[in-house]
Motif scaffolding. Structure first.
Motif, PDB file in Angstrom:
ATOM      1  N   MET A 117       0.813  -1.192   0.000  1.00 26.86           N
ATOM      2  CA  MET A 117       0.000   0.000   0.000  1.00 26.86           C
ATOM      3  C   MET A 117       0.860   1.260   0.000  1.00 26.86           C
ATOM      4  O   MET A 117       0.408   2.299  -0.438  1.00 26.86           O
ATOM      5  N   GLU A 118       2.072   1.144   0.483  1.00 24.03           N
ATOM      6  CA  GLU A 118       2.956   2.299   0.488  1.00 24.03           C
ATOM      7  C   GLU A 118       3.209   2.789  -0.937  1.00 24.03           C
ATOM      8  O   GLU A 118       3.176   3.993  -1.212  1.00 24.03           O
ATOM      9  N   GLN A 119       3.433   1.844  -1.837  1.00 24.40           N
ATOM     10  CA  GLN A 119       3.662   2.193  -3.237  1.00 24.40           C
ATOM     11  C   GLN A 119       2.413   2.846  -3.835  1.00 24.40           C
ATOM     12  O   GLN A 119       2.506   3.854  -4.543  1.00 24.40           O
ATOM     13  N   TYR A 120       1.250   2.279  -3.540  1.00 20.37           N
ATOM     14  CA  TYR A 120      -0.013   2.847  -4.030  1.00 20.37           C
ATOM     15  C   TYR A 120      -0.170   4.282  -3.536  1.00 20.37           C
ATOM     16  O   TYR A 120      -0.455   5.188  -4.325  1.00 20.37           O
ATOM     17  N   ASN A 121       0.006   4.497  -2.238  1.00 16.59           N
ATOM     18  CA  ASN A 121      -0.178   5.833  -1.664  1.00 16.59           C
ATOM     19  C   ASN A 121       0.802   6.834  -2.258  1.00 16.59           C
ATOM     20  O   ASN A 121       0.430   7.975  -2.544  1.00 16.59           O
TER      21      ASN A 121
ATOM     22  N   LEU B 295       2.229   6.731  -5.267  1.00 18.51           N
ATOM     23  CA  LEU B 295       1.827   7.032  -6.640  1.00 18.51           C
ATOM     24  C   LEU B 295       0.544   7.856  -6.690  1.00 18.51           C
ATOM     25  O   LEU B 295       0.389   8.737  -7.531  1.00 18.51           O
ATOM     26  N   LYS B 296      -0.380   7.573  -5.775  1.00 13.10           N
ATOM     27  CA  LYS B 296      -1.657   8.286  -5.759  1.00 13.10           C
ATOM     28  C   LYS B 296      -1.451   9.762  -5.413  1.00 13.10           C
ATOM     29  O   LYS B 296      -2.153  10.628  -5.935  1.00 13.10           O
TER      30      LYS B 296
ATOM     31  N   ILE C  24      -6.858   6.526 -12.069  1.00 10.31           N
ATOM     32  CA  ILE C  24      -7.174   5.242 -11.441  1.00 10.31           C
ATOM     33  C   ILE C  24      -5.964   4.334 -11.635  1.00 10.31           C
ATOM     34  O   ILE C  24      -5.528   4.099 -12.764  1.00 10.31           O
ATOM     35  N   LEU C  25      -5.425   3.852 -10.537  1.00  7.32           N
ATOM     36  CA  LEU C  25      -4.234   3.007 -10.582  1.00  7.32           C
ATOM     37  C   LEU C  25      -4.629   1.537 -10.565  1.00  7.32           C
ATOM     38  O   LEU C  25      -5.427   1.117  -9.739  1.00  7.32           O
ATOM     39  N   LEU C  26      -4.059   0.774 -11.479  1.00  7.55           N
ATOM     40  CA  LEU C  26      -4.248  -0.670 -11.512  1.00  7.55           C
ATOM     41  C   LEU C  26      -2.902  -1.323 -11.232  1.00  7.55           C
ATOM     42  O   LEU C  26      -1.892  -0.946 -11.826  1.00  7.55           O
ATOM     43  N   PHE C  27      -2.900  -2.290 -10.328  1.00 12.30           N
ATOM     44  CA  PHE C  27      -1.676  -3.011  -9.988  1.00 12.30           C
ATOM     45  C   PHE C  27      -1.785  -4.434 -10.498  1.00 12.30           C
ATOM     46  O   PHE C  27      -2.772  -5.116 -10.262  1.00 12.30           O
TER      47      PHE C  27
END
Length: 50
Positions: free
Chosen positions: A1-5, A7-8, A15-18
């Motif tokens: 989630m750190e990477q998501y946050n 990038l967000k 909209i980010l897709l992993f």
């Protein structure tokens, strides 16, 4: 989630897709936006939601 946050923060309007193995996943508010969009387009049904 750190990477998501991270990038967000930089791409708040995207909209980010992993990619996780063979699938793509969406998280947090992005998941809600995608779900609402799919419901509007008829890709999902509310029949099985409780």
């Amino acid at each position: 989630m750190e990477q998501y946050n991270h990038l967000k923060e930089r791409h708040a309007d995207t909209i980010l897709l992993f990619k996780v193995e063979d699938d793509y996943e969406v998280y947090q508010d992005d998941a809600i936006k995608v779900g609402e969009s799919w419901l509007k387009r008829g890709y999902l049904s509310t029949d099985n939601l409780s």
